[in-house]
Write a protein that holds these residues in place. Structure first.
Motif, PDB file in Angstrom:
ATOM      1  N   GLU A 279       0.838  -1.188   0.000  1.00 51.70           N
ATOM      2  CA  GLU A 279       0.000   0.000   0.000  1.00 51.70           C
ATOM      3  C   GLU A 279       0.878   1.245   0.000  1.00 51.70           C
ATOM      4  O   GLU A 279       1.919   1.277   0.660  1.00 51.70           O
ATOM      5  N   ALA A 280       0.443   2.256  -0.748  1.00 47.72           N
ATOM      6  CA  ALA A 280       1.208   3.501  -0.839  1.00 47.72           C
ATOM      7  C   ALA A 280       0.247   4.651  -1.083  1.00 47.72           C
ATOM      8  O   ALA A 280      -0.909   4.451  -1.488  1.00 47.72           O
ATOM      9  N   HIS A 281       0.723   5.870  -0.841  1.00 51.13           N
ATOM     10  CA  HIS A 281      -0.049   7.086  -1.086  1.00 51.13           C
ATOM     11  C   HIS A 281       0.639   7.907  -2.177  1.00 51.13           C
ATOM     12  O   HIS A 281       1.792   7.659  -2.518  1.00 51.13           O
ATOM     13  N   LEU A 282      -0.065   8.860  -2.679  1.00 51.68           N
ATOM     14  CA  LEU A 282       0.475   9.695  -3.747  1.00 51.68           C
ATOM     15  C   LEU A 282       1.768  10.375  -3.295  1.00 51.68           C
ATOM     16  O   LEU A 282       1.840  10.939  -2.199  1.00 51.68           O
ATOM     17  N   GLY A 283       2.781  10.296  -4.138  1.00 52.07           N
ATOM     18  CA  GLY A 283       4.049  10.954  -3.848  1.00 52.07           C
ATOM     19  C   GLY A 283       4.983  10.184  -2.952  1.00 52.07           C
ATOM     20  O   GLY A 283       6.094  10.661  -2.672  1.00 52.07           O
ATOM     21  N   ASP A 284       4.579   9.009  -2.476  1.00 52.93           N
ATOM     22  CA  ASP A 284       5.445   8.223  -1.608  1.00 52.93           C
ATOM     23  C   ASP A 284       6.642   7.667  -2.373  1.00 52.93           C
ATOM     24  O   ASP A 284       6.576   7.449  -3.584  1.00 52.93           O
ATOM     25  N   THR A 285       7.745   7.419  -1.648  1.00 45.30           N
ATOM     26  CA  THR A 285       8.891   6.689  -2.179  1.00 45.30           C
ATOM     27  C   THR A 285       8.797   5.250  -1.690  1.00 45.30           C
ATOM     28  O   THR A 285       8.708   5.017  -0.489  1.00 45.30           O
ATOM     29  N   LEU A 286       8.830   4.299  -2.605  1.00 40.79           N
ATOM     30  CA  LEU A 286       8.558   2.910  -2.260  1.00 40.79           C
ATOM     31  C   LEU A 286       9.569   1.997  -2.937  1.00 40.79           C
ATOM     32  O   LEU A 286       9.950   2.213  -4.092  1.00 40.79           O
ATOM     33  N   THR A 287      10.001   0.947  -2.202  1.00 44.95           N
ATOM     34  CA  THR A 287      10.901  -0.075  -2.737  1.00 44.95           C
ATOM     35  C   THR A 287      10.295  -1.445  -2.472  1.00 44.95           C
ATOM     36  O   THR A 287      10.019  -1.786  -1.318  1.00 44.95           O
ATOM     37  N   ILE A 288      10.087  -2.219  -3.515  1.00 43.09           N
ATOM     38  CA  ILE A 288       9.528  -3.570  -3.408  1.00 43.09           C
ATOM     39  C   ILE A 288      10.615  -4.554  -3.807  1.00 43.09           C
ATOM     40  O   ILE A 288      11.148  -4.494  -4.917  1.00 43.09           O
ATOM     41  N   LYS A 289      10.932  -5.490  -2.914  1.00 37.53           N
ATOM     42  CA  LYS A 289      11.979  -6.468  -3.173  1.00 37.53           C
ATOM     43  C   LYS A 289      11.413  -7.693  -3.878  1.00 37.53           C
ATOM     44  O   LYS A 289      10.283  -8.098  -3.615  1.00 37.53           O
ATOM     45  N   CYS A 290      12.227  -8.261  -4.747  1.00 39.81           N
ATOM     46  CA  CYS A 290      11.893  -9.544  -5.369  1.00 39.81           C
ATOM     47  C   CYS A 290      12.449 -10.628  -4.446  1.00 39.81           C
ATOM     48  O   CYS A 290      13.606 -11.025  -4.546  1.00 39.81           O
ATOM     49  N   ASP A 291      11.597 -11.069  -3.505  1.00 33.71           N
ATOM     50  CA  ASP A 291      12.027 -11.935  -2.406  1.00 33.71           C
ATOM     51  C   ASP A 291      12.138 -13.382  -2.882  1.00 33.71           C
ATOM     52  O   ASP A 291      11.231 -14.197  -2.696  1.00 33.71           O
ATOM     53  N   THR A 292      13.272 -13.731  -3.470  1.00 29.76           N
ATOM     54  CA  THR A 292      13.475 -15.060  -4.038  1.00 29.76           C
ATOM     55  C   THR A 292      14.038 -16.028  -3.000  1.00 29.76           C
ATOM     56  O   THR A 292      14.555 -15.623  -1.961  1.00 29.76           O
TER      57      THR A 292
END
Length: 493
Positions: A279-292
């Motif tokens: 979940e994120a809001h407008l203008g947020d900085t977000l990092t999603i990991k490829c959890d292998t």
């Protein structure tokens, strides 16, 4: 004339050359031969099943594998070998009676990569016990009597990849071994099965990367049953992690001294596991990991519109970092959707899907949140003050009355008055028909300055009762009493 050569000098030169060749030849041969109780094959020494109480002395320095398993060794001291075995890579000491290992016992074998200490009688792992083994990759300690593991027992072992501690008496989970960025950065397998673990640091285990959880074996432990434990292992099962899939039937917990399978806790009414979206809001900085489930895999991200995300800013504000993570510089509404990570490795390939939800508003910072909370608090306080002012400072008509008539009788009584259903008329006008319309009303009348608000009657105060002037004649009530009927609560008698 030619100078005459001295034959003695020539003989000395030849003798020196012969001695030099002899020393070189002796240095090229092995100094120590194979011990009598061992079987030697090239650089492998097998001294297994010889009932040896001590390690054979004068081991060849070229030894790469030394097998001392199935003997009667009880102590491994610092001087167990006088020869420094710099070429030794594998040391097998399983199925002995070892109950003591010196902290300097592994100084002669600094390049050891494989150490088997399983099936012995070790009870504790003291601090810095394996610190000399900085190149060790595999350590086997299963089937001992280990009760306590010092937090510094595995310091300086940055190359350790597999650690087997199953079938012991360990009751504390060594979180320091698996915490991300801890002392064992390359550890991919930690076997803690068949111990006495009851409680796990569940929030910390949830945060571990998949490549650690894939090799974290916790089956055959008397874990405490709760829904959080169920959610943890349900997530691992959803990800098809080997530590759960391979030993699903052996994962149990204890409740009221009874064992239950972790995936069959219906008596707790736990909610089913569902993969949560980011979940994120407008203008947020977000990092999603490829959890292998494996390290060092090549990762490719695909957007919800089936477009590949490049390393550079080519798709809006979305990029792929060096470690394969998906990075959003500023989240937009159109970034919402399901992103797919394709991971390719040497052993297997893996595909992961991640859903992103974007809320169409910005999230206030902590200063704005504080101001909003302060404003709300002030508003609540002002509302309470206004209510109190309304309740206690509003004028009451009972307080504004004039001087009351003195009471004519002493004692406790109720003032009575007649409230007619018709307007007041001449008291001399008689009529027996009107008697049926009379209603006697009893009400509380203020009797003096000491009386309370709203006409509460105090003991010792009475009100005059009008006398009848004739039979069947209507009795008039006091005008003030009629007024008080509408301001006080009447009691019909």
């Amino acid at each position: 004339m030619q100078p005459q050569r001295d034959p003695r000098g020539l003989w000395l030169l030849l003798l020196s050359l012969f001695l030099l060749l002899f020393e070189v030849a002796r240095a090229g041969r092995p100094v120590v031969s194979c011990p009598a109780a061992c079987l030697c094959a090239s650089n492998i020494l097998s001294c297994s099943k010889q009932q040896l109480p001590n390690v054979p002395h004068s081991l060849p320095s070229y030894t790469a594998l030394l097998d001392l398993s199935h003997n009667n060794l009880s102590r491994l001291r610092a001087e167990w070998t006088p020869t420094r075995l710099i070429h030794l890579q594998s040391l097998l000491l399983s199925h002995n009676h070892l109950n003591f290992i010196s902290s300097e016992a592994f100084s002669p074998v600094p390049n050891l990569r494989y150490l088997d200490l399983s099936s012995n009688q070790l009870r504790t792992l003291d601090e810095f016990l394996f610190s000399e083994l900085q190149a060790l990759e595999v350590l086997l300690l299963y089937n001992n009597h280990i009760v306590a593991v010092d937090r510094c027992a595995f310091d300086d072992m940055a190359q350790l990849q597999k650690l087997y501690l199953s079938q012991n008496q360990i009751s504390r989970f060594p979180l320091e071994l698996v915490k991300e960025g801890a002392k064992l950065p390359k550890l991919t397998l930690l076997d803690l099965s068949s111990n006495k673990l009851k409680n796990l640091p569940l929030p910390d285990l949830q945060k571990l990367p998949a490549w650690i959880k894939n090799g974290l074996y916790l089956h055959n432990n008397p874990l405490h049953c709760d829904c959080e434990l169920y959610q943890l292992f349900s997530h691992w099962q959803y990800r098809q992690l080997s530590s759960v899939v391979d030993f699903q039937e052996d994962l149990y917990c204890m409740r009221s001294k009874k064992l239950h399978n972790v995936f069959n806790l219906s008596f707790l009414n736990c909610s089913e596991y569902k993969e949560r979206a980011w979940e994120a809001h407008l203008g947020d900085t977000l990092t999603i990991k490829c959890d292998t489930k494996q390290q060092g895999m090549t990762k490719v991200w695909v957007t919800p519109s089936n477009e590949r995300v490049l390393d550079e800013v080519a798709n809006g504000t979305v990029t792929v970092s060096e470690d394969g993570s998906l990075h959003f510089q500023q989240v937009r509404v159109e970034d919402a959707g399901v992103y797919t990570c394709y991971a390719m490795g040497e052993a297997f390939n893996e595909t992961l899907s991640v859903e992103l939800k974007v809320y169409n508003f910005t999230l206030h910072g902590h200063h704005d949140t504080l101001n909003t909370a302060y404003t709300t608090l002030v508003g609540c306080i002002l509302s309470v003050v206004l209510v109190l002012i309304y309740l206690y400072l509003t004028p009451c008509r009972c307080w504004c009355r004039g001087v009351e008539k003195p009471s004519s009788h002493q004692g406790d009584s109720l003032s009575s008055s007649m409230l007619s259903t018709t307007p007041n008329h001449d008291p001399m006008a008689g009529g027996d028909k009107d008697d049926g319309f009379d209603r006697r009303v009893a009400f509380l009348e203020p009797a003096g300055p000491g009386q309370g608000q709203n006409g509460k009657l105090k003991p010792g105060n009475t009100l005059p009762v009008p006398e009848a002037t004739g039979k069947g004649q209507r009795r008039m009530s006091d005008p003030e009493s009629v007024s008080s009927v509408f301001s006080d609560t009447p009691i019909v008698v």
